[in-house]
Design an enzyme around this catalytic site. Structure first.
Site, mmCIF file in Angstrom:
data_model
loop_
_atom_site.group_PDB
_atom_site.id
_atom_site.type_symbol
_atom_site.label_atom_id
_atom_site.label_comp_id
_atom_site.label_asym_id
_atom_site.label_seq_id
_atom_site.Cartn_x
_atom_site.Cartn_y
_atom_site.Cartn_z
ATOM 1 N N ASN A 95 0.803 -1.214 0.000
ATOM 2 C CA ASN A 95 0.000 0.000 0.000
ATOM 3 C C ASN A 95 0.841 1.272 0.000
ATOM 4 O O ASN A 95 0.401 2.305 -0.498
ATOM 5 C CB ASN A 95 -0.923 -0.016 1.236
ATOM 6 N N SER B 66 -4.637 2.640 -8.481
ATOM 7 C CA SER B 66 -5.446 3.850 -8.426
ATOM 8 C C SER B 66 -6.346 3.939 -9.647
ATOM 9 O O SER B 66 -5.992 3.474 -10.737
ATOM 10 C CB SER B 66 -4.548 5.094 -8.372
ATOM 11 N N ILE C 119 -10.988 8.600 -2.387
ATOM 12 C CA ILE C 119 -11.161 8.081 -1.035
ATOM 13 C C ILE C 119 -10.838 9.189 -0.045
ATOM 14 O O ILE C 119 -9.874 9.941 -0.227
ATOM 15 C CB ILE C 119 -10.252 6.858 -0.782
ATOM 16 N N TYR D 177 2.433 9.945 -10.945
ATOM 17 C CA TYR D 177 1.652 9.065 -10.069
ATOM 18 C C TYR D 177 0.905 8.020 -10.892
ATOM 19 O O TYR D 177 0.960 6.816 -10.599
ATOM 20 C CB TYR D 177 0.675 9.905 -9.249
ATOM 21 N N ALA D 178 0.223 8.454 -11.941
ATOM 22 C CA ALA D 178 -0.534 7.528 -12.789
ATOM 23 C C ALA D 178 0.386 6.522 -13.460
ATOM 24 O O ALA D 178 0.050 5.337 -13.577
ATOM 25 C CB ALA D 178 -1.320 8.304 -13.841
ATOM 26 N N LYS E 86 1.344 3.802 -10.995
ATOM 27 C CA LYS E 86 0.235 2.906 -10.692
ATOM 28 C C LYS E 86 -0.107 2.020 -11.889
ATOM 29 O O LYS E 86 -0.521 0.865 -11.728
ATOM 30 C CB LYS E 86 -0.987 3.709 -10.236
#
Length: 240
Positions: free
Chosen positions: A79, A130, A176, A143-144, A147
């Site tokens: 995680n 994500s 979230i 970030y993308a 992931k």
């Protein structure tokens, strides 16, 4: 025999909620994170074991692996990750290295090092991805990208590890309600406005809770005929 679980980034958000749920299901849980004070506080609150490790530091990862040497490990939840949002023009080589070291290389090294322990238990790995992988988001290229790599790795490792009985899956959370929104670098009123706007784009018209993602992670871990799957936990965004 009591089952064992390791949750990285277990001191807050989705990791914390997952560790809490696993503990409630009588797993012997270890959490890890890179902030010693926060890890210690979370471990005390949860009543679980803890270890301080930065997933971007190879030596830390190997020391974490050593904690499970010659022991069976039933569950690994990858995680821990970093999330910062910035235009591509502001992304430096150092940013690139940090994102990929923490979000991709670290989890991959951890799985590699823990594979003997996972094989002993015929264990299961869940990687946290994500919704941005399938749904573009401005200023989130690094970030993308990391992931997206995690999802590809998940599917390949699921096939590679199937013969030894180790399952590998991923969950892809959408919006979230965790501290990640504070990392946008804006004040609280602006954060609230961003959140309100985002909720209008979600079919269920609300942010999810970390506990709701944890429920899916644990269901995935306990679903013994599931491997190579990416379960979307995004309020319907991917379907819209």
């Amino acid at each position: 025999m009591q089952k064992t679980a390791l949750v990285t980034g277990g001191n807050s958000g989705i990791g914390y909620a997952t560790a809490k749920l696993l503990k409630a299901k009588n797993y012997a849980v270890t959490i890890c994170g890179r902030d010693a004070a926060r890890v210690a506080q979370a471990a005390s609150e949860l009543g679980v074991a803890s270890f301080v490790a930065d997933m971007g530091n190879s030596e830390h990862v190997q020391k974490l692996v050593a904690q499970f040497a010659d022991k069976p490990l039933d569950v690994l939840v990858n995680n821990a990750a970093i999330a910062r949002f910035m235009p591509l023009g502001f992304c430096s080589s150092a940013d690139f290295d940090e994102f990929f070291n923490i979000n991709v290389r670290g989890p991959l090294d951890l799985v590699k090092g823990l594979l003997p322990s996972l094989e002993k238990a015929r264990g299961s790995v869940t990687n946290v991805s994500s919704a941005v992988v399938n749904n573009g988001l401005a200023n989130a290229a690094l970030y993308a990208g990391t992931k997206g790599a995690i999802e590809s790795i998940t599917k390949s490792l699921a096939i590679e590890f199937a013969p030894i009985g180790v399952r590998v899956n991923a969950v892809a959370p959408g919006a979230i309600d965790t501290p990640i929104i504070t990392k946008l670098g804006v004040d609280e009123p602006t954060q609230a406005a961003i959140k309100a706007h985002m909720e209008t784009t979600i079919p269920l018209r609300r942010f999810g809770a970390a506990e709701e993602v944890a429920q899916v992670i644990v269901a995935q871990l306990e679903s013994t005929y599931t491997t190579g799957a990416i379960w979307r936990v995004d309020g319907g965004v991917d379907a819209s």
